[in-house]
Write a protein that holds these residues in place. Structure first.
Motif, mmCIF file in Angstrom:
data_model
loop_
_atom_site.group_PDB
_atom_site.id
_atom_site.type_symbol
_atom_site.label_atom_id
_atom_site.label_comp_id
_atom_site.label_asym_id
_atom_site.label_seq_id
_atom_site.Cartn_x
_atom_site.Cartn_y
_atom_site.Cartn_z
ATOM 1 N N GLN A 174 -5.512 53.972 -0.986
ATOM 2 C CA GLN A 174 -5.997 54.392 0.322
ATOM 3 C C GLN A 174 -4.817 54.936 1.106
ATOM 4 O O GLN A 174 -3.680 54.492 0.922
ATOM 5 C CB GLN A 174 -6.659 53.213 1.054
ATOM 6 C CG GLN A 174 -7.983 52.833 0.417
ATOM 7 C CD GLN A 174 -8.587 51.591 1.035
ATOM 8 O OE1 GLN A 174 -8.072 50.507 0.845
ATOM 9 N NE2 GLN A 174 -9.652 51.761 1.775
ATOM 10 N N GLU A 234 -20.676 50.966 -3.832
ATOM 11 C CA GLU A 234 -20.184 51.735 -2.688
ATOM 12 C C GLU A 234 -19.231 52.848 -3.141
ATOM 13 O O GLU A 234 -19.283 53.976 -2.643
ATOM 14 C CB GLU A 234 -19.472 50.804 -1.699
ATOM 15 C CG GLU A 234 -18.824 51.500 -0.501
ATOM 16 C CD GLU A 234 -19.789 52.351 0.328
ATOM 17 O OE1 GLU A 234 -19.300 53.222 1.083
ATOM 18 O OE2 GLU A 234 -21.018 52.173 0.220
ATOM 19 N N LYS A 235 -18.362 52.532 -4.108
ATOM 20 C CA LYS A 235 -17.459 53.568 -4.640
ATOM 21 C C LYS A 235 -18.257 54.662 -5.352
ATOM 22 O O LYS A 235 -17.925 55.843 -5.262
ATOM 23 C CB LYS A 235 -16.438 52.951 -5.602
ATOM 24 C CG LYS A 235 -15.356 52.126 -4.911
ATOM 25 C CD LYS A 235 -14.389 51.597 -5.968
ATOM 26 C CE LYS A 235 -13.305 50.741 -5.359
ATOM 27 N NZ LYS A 235 -12.411 50.161 -6.401
ATOM 28 N N PRO A 237 -7.585 54.812 -6.858
ATOM 29 C CA PRO A 237 -7.539 53.414 -6.392
ATOM 30 C C PRO A 237 -6.456 53.212 -5.338
ATOM 31 O O PRO A 237 -5.752 52.207 -5.337
ATOM 32 C CB PRO A 237 -7.208 52.647 -7.677
ATOM 33 C CG PRO A 237 -6.363 53.605 -8.455
ATOM 34 C CD PRO A 237 -6.867 54.991 -8.136
ATOM 35 N N THR A 276 -17.769 49.862 -8.095
ATOM 36 C CA THR A 276 -18.730 49.176 -7.213
ATOM 37 C C THR A 276 -19.776 50.181 -6.766
ATOM 38 O O THR A 276 -19.522 51.400 -6.770
ATOM 39 C CB THR A 276 -18.029 48.604 -5.963
ATOM 40 O OG1 THR A 276 -17.555 49.705 -5.158
ATOM 41 C CG2 THR A 276 -16.866 47.701 -6.335
ATOM 42 N N LEU A 301 -12.212 59.404 -7.932
ATOM 43 C CA LEU A 301 -11.885 58.513 -6.812
ATOM 44 C C LEU A 301 -10.674 57.672 -7.203
ATOM 45 O O LEU A 301 -10.723 56.924 -8.181
ATOM 46 C CB LEU A 301 -13.070 57.610 -6.474
ATOM 47 C CG LEU A 301 -12.941 56.799 -5.185
ATOM 48 C CD1 LEU A 301 -13.008 57.710 -3.960
ATOM 49 C CD2 LEU A 301 -14.034 55.731 -5.109
ATOM 50 N N ILE A 317 -13.993 56.740 -11.445
ATOM 51 C CA ILE A 317 -13.607 55.783 -10.401
ATOM 52 C C ILE A 317 -12.497 54.947 -11.029
ATOM 53 O O ILE A 317 -12.751 54.109 -11.894
ATOM 54 C CB ILE A 317 -14.791 54.891 -9.983
ATOM 55 C CG1 ILE A 317 -15.885 55.739 -9.329
ATOM 56 C CG2 ILE A 317 -14.329 53.776 -9.052
ATOM 57 C CD1 ILE A 317 -17.194 55.007 -9.127
ATOM 58 N N LEU A 350 -19.679 56.935 -2.666
ATOM 59 C CA LEU A 350 -18.641 57.816 -2.121
ATOM 60 C C LEU A 350 -18.346 58.974 -3.069
ATOM 61 O O LEU A 350 -18.284 60.137 -2.662
ATOM 62 C CB LEU A 350 -17.345 57.024 -1.893
ATOM 63 C CG LEU A 350 -17.242 56.127 -0.669
ATOM 64 C CD1 LEU A 350 -15.900 55.383 -0.681
ATOM 65 C CD2 LEU A 350 -17.366 56.942 0.608
ATOM 66 N N LEU A 351 -18.159 58.624 -4.355
ATOM 67 C CA LEU A 351 -17.790 59.660 -5.319
ATOM 68 C C LEU A 351 -18.953 60.626 -5.557
ATOM 69 O O LEU A 351 -18.735 61.830 -5.703
ATOM 70 C CB LEU A 351 -17.341 59.021 -6.634
ATOM 71 C CG LEU A 351 -16.793 60.002 -7.674
ATOM 72 C CD1 LEU A 351 -15.660 60.847 -7.113
ATOM 73 C CD2 LEU A 351 -16.332 59.271 -8.934
ATOM 74 N N GLU A 400 -8.368 55.236 4.400
ATOM 75 C CA GLU A 400 -9.516 55.480 3.514
ATOM 76 C C GLU A 400 -9.067 55.999 2.154
ATOM 77 O O GLU A 400 -7.881 56.213 1.901
ATOM 78 C CB GLU A 400 -10.475 56.467 4.194
ATOM 79 C CG GLU A 400 -11.074 55.904 5.486
ATOM 80 C CD GLU A 400 -11.991 56.893 6.206
ATOM 81 O OE1 GLU A 400 -12.837 56.436 6.985
ATOM 82 O OE2 GLU A 400 -11.842 58.126 5.991
ATOM 83 N N PHE A 401 -10.070 56.230 1.288
ATOM 84 C CA PHE A 401 -9.793 56.595 -0.105
ATOM 85 C C PHE A 401 -9.323 58.045 -0.252
ATOM 86 O O PHE A 401 -9.582 58.900 0.596
ATOM 87 C CB PHE A 401 -11.046 56.385 -0.958
ATOM 88 C CG PHE A 401 -11.301 54.941 -1.296
ATOM 89 C CD1 PHE A 401 -10.566 54.305 -2.294
ATOM 90 C CD2 PHE A 401 -12.275 54.218 -0.617
ATOM 91 C CE1 PHE A 401 -10.802 52.976 -2.606
ATOM 92 C CE2 PHE A 401 -12.521 52.894 -0.926
ATOM 93 C CZ PHE A 401 -11.771 52.268 -1.927
#
Length: 509
Positions: A439, A403-404, A437, A401, A435, A396, A407-408, A451-452
């Motif tokens: 978007q 949440e990240k 940094p 975080t 992931l 990441i 997602l990952l 989004e990412f």
């Protein structure tokens, strides 16, 4: 004690490869810096001099005293090693007219030379040198040549001493392994008894003698090194071994529960510790990669130390140190600069006041896997791709975080499962999702998204020191991209990393 070949290292990038080739013949060997030659005993059956980035003409070129070796033991000089033998005995080494690098065709001049027994009269070899042997000493004899290199290989009259200008240890030297085997097995007469089964028997016996009834604690990661170390210690001391598996919240999806379950089926005494919130709390607001690594390493030591102190009378800390780590710590140039600080858990033994036990310190990575197979470790652990100590914390990019991480984990799970289903997982050294940094704008249905971006990474390698990106079929990449974007809300773009190592590293941070 096993018979062994001694390899004197002059700083070549290929030295470890020489050792790995020799171990493939079930012959034990050790690498030592040229300036720290160990005491030679009757277990030493032969000596190999490695290549080097130096020239023998350099003012500070390595020039060890070989009088206790030459004539007493079979001796093979490779590249710099060959030039050293010639230069120090009255020969002449000069700069090459052109740098000799790459494939060449070696022609055997003396088919009676034992080094070339059963080799083809002509074969492809790999050259990598800026100097060449222009003149050999009087008692040396040319035994092989190439179109550009007259002294492609030599022997010394009346001795079992040989020199070769090429690198037999690399893949591009087609019959290089055969030449090395001729030297190690036929000329040196080594017994081929360095096998996974013999290693297990001897290691377990030595561990029992060393540890007695003492208690041992070991940190498990789910990877092959710590798992094989745990199995060897378990065979030696049984319930006196306690393993600790820390969930730092940065593992792959469901990995904590899956790995714990697999360890328990092996009969290991494992304590699982969920410390994810503690890691997340400390990582909040931190973006610098090295700072993240240090935080993750520090908290791991703190958590591990707290759990270990709950076990009474522990005296030993087990570690999965392998031979490349040992070589690196005593290399010709001294310990290398720390590239990845998470490899360094050196503070743990001092903090805990424990003695260290390292059952794998003699093995290369491929040997660890063979020993693990002999021990009956399941393929899920044995063939698992290497995974960084800081886990998803360095996949990441930027701040970590919860949440990240979620997602990952979801994107990575789709990717890795896709590799398994396509039969590609075992063809790849290491794969993972990163992931980014940033978007990006996207469209889903009639809606605009912001989004990412996820990058996919997959490389082939033998030891992780160099790596090439894996050439996926386009159809596979298209399918995985679609699945990630459709199933993971928060990601709307997938890219594939086609950088090799060097110049890029395998991990992004």
């Amino acid at each position: 004690m096993h018979q062994k070949i001694l390899i004197l290292d002059f700083g070549s990038q290929y030295t470890q490869l020489i050792a790995r080739r020799i171990r493939e013949f079930n012959v034990y060997c050790e690498i030592h810096p040229f300036n720290r030659i160990p005491k030679l005993d009757n277990t030493v059956k032969g000596v190999i001099l490695s290549g080097s980035p130096f020239s023998v003409r350099d003012k500070n070129a390595p020039m060890p005293d070989l009088t206790g070796i030459r004539g007493r033991y079979p001796l093979l000089g490779i590249c710099y090693g060959a030039q050293l033998l010639s230069h120090t005995n009255g020969g002449e080494v000069l700069p090459s007219a052109i740098r000799e690098y790459g494939r060449a065709t070696l022609e055997v001049v003396d088919s009676n030379c034992p080094l070339f027994t059963s080799l083809s009269p002509k074969s492809q070899v790999w050259m990598s040198h800026g100097d060449t042997i222009a003149k050999i000493p009087d008692n040396f004899k040319v035994v092989a040549s190439t179109a550009d290199v007259k002294v492609g290989a030599f022997s010394v009259l009346g001795e079992q001493t040989y020199g070769i200008q090429f690198h037999p240890e690399v893949y591009h030297s087609v019959e290089g392994s055969k030449l090395l085997k001729n030297f190690v097995v036929d000329i040196c007469g080594c017994n081929q008894d360095w096998t996974p089964a013999s290693f297990i028997d001897e290691t377990v016996s030595n561990l029992r003698n060393q540890l007695g009834n003492d208690k041992v604690v070991l940190g498990l990661s789910g990877g092959v090194d710590s798992s094989v170390a745990a199995m060897l210690l378990h065979k030696a001391v049984g319930p006196n071994l306690t393993c600790i598996f820390v969930d730092n919240g940065l593992l792959r999806k469901n990995e904590f529960s899956q790995v714990l379950e697999s360890y328990k089926t092996l009969g290991l005494n494992v304590i699982g510790v969920d410390a994810s919130q503690r890691f997340y709390s400390e990582l909040k607001g931190v973006s610098d990669p090295e700072h993240k690594r240090k935080i993750i390493g520090r908290i791991f030591i703190e958590v591990f130390d707290e759990e270990a102190h709950k076990i009474k009378d522990v005296k030993w800390l087990g570690q999965g140190t392998i031979y490349p780590d040992v070589i690196e710590s005593v290399s010709v140039n001294g310990p290398s600069a720390t590239i990845k600080s998470h490899h360094n858990v050196g503070g743990l033994p001092e903090k805990m006041n424990l003695k260290v036990i390292e059952p794998l310190r003699l093995l290369f990575k491929d040997e660890v896997r063979r020993v693990g197979k002999e021990l009956g470790l399941p393929g899920g652990i044995l063939n698992r791709h290497p995974f960084p100590g800081p886990g998803l914390g360095i996949r990441i990019l930027g701040e970590v975080t919860p949440e990240k991480v979620r997602l990952l984990q979801e994107a990575d799970s789709i990717y890795i499962q896709g590799l398994r289903e396509a039969g590609l997982y075992d063809k790849i050294w290491q794969a993972g999702a990163i992931l980014l940094p940033v978007q990006s704008v996207g469209v889903m249905g009639d809606e605009r998204t912001y989004e990412f971006v996820v990058a996919l990474r997959a490389v082939t390698s033998t030891d992780g020191m160099t790596a090439d990106w894996f050439h996926f079929p386009y159809e596979f990449l298209a399918r995985i991209s679609n699945e990630i974007i459709n199933r993971v809300k928060g990601i709307n773009r997938v890219v594939y990393d086609i950088s090799s190592k060097p110049p890029a590293t395998i991990e992004w941070e």
